[in-house]
Design an enzyme around this catalytic site. Sequence first.
Site, PDB file in Angstrom:
ATOM      1  CG  ASN A   1      -1.822  -1.016   1.284  1.00 12.15           C
ATOM      2  OD1 ASN A   1      -2.328  -1.486   0.171  1.00 12.15           O
ATOM      3  ND2 ASN A   1      -1.963  -1.796   2.474  1.00 12.15           N
TER       4      ASN A   1
ATOM      5  N   GLY B   1      -4.685   2.389   1.898  1.00 18.78           N
ATOM      6  CA  GLY B   1      -5.154   1.758   3.026  1.00 18.78           C
ATOM      7  C   GLY B   1      -3.516   1.694   3.906  1.00 18.78           C
TER       8      GLY B   1
ATOM      9  CG  HIS C   1       4.158  -2.466   5.721  1.00 16.70           C
ATOM     10  ND1 HIS C   1       4.176  -1.224   5.860  1.00 16.70           N
ATOM     11  CD2 HIS C   1       2.888  -3.072   5.736  1.00 16.70           C
ATOM     12  CE1 HIS C   1       2.853  -0.849   5.832  1.00 16.70           C
ATOM     13  NE2 HIS C   1       2.121  -1.923   5.725  1.00 16.70           N
ATOM     14  CG  LEU C   2       6.865  -5.989   0.069  1.00 19.87           C
ATOM     15  CD1 LEU C   2       7.919  -5.141   0.739  1.00 19.87           C
ATOM     16  CD2 LEU C   2       7.441  -7.219  -0.889  1.00 19.87           C
TER      17      LEU C   2
END
Length: 112
Positions: free
Chosen positions: A85, A91, A98-99
């Site tokens: 995101n 969101g 971050h994944l």
Amino acid sequence: MADTIFGRIERGEIPTEILYEDDRAIAFRDVNPVAPIHLLVIPRKPIETLSSAEPADESLLGHLLLVANRVAADARLENYRVVINNGAGSGQTVFHLHLHVIGDRPLNWPPG
């Protein structure tokens, strides 16, 4: 960049089960999972959003995808989704890149 919960996890200030770590990234379970398996991969370098990454981060960004693949394999996921995101409107709630590695349930398309 303001300190985040992920920065505190990375420094060991908030205990969590680390699923993978090396000198550039760490992976752990999401505390608010959206699927039976929901893992997070973060860079140790504090990058707020994907759009704030710089050309010098190219190798790191590729490394994060390889780590996502590794933790998915370790979780025995054959089918999974990797989500990034970018910004509050998409969101993103923690402003440390971050994944999300999400799997172990049917994932519909389009998402959201």
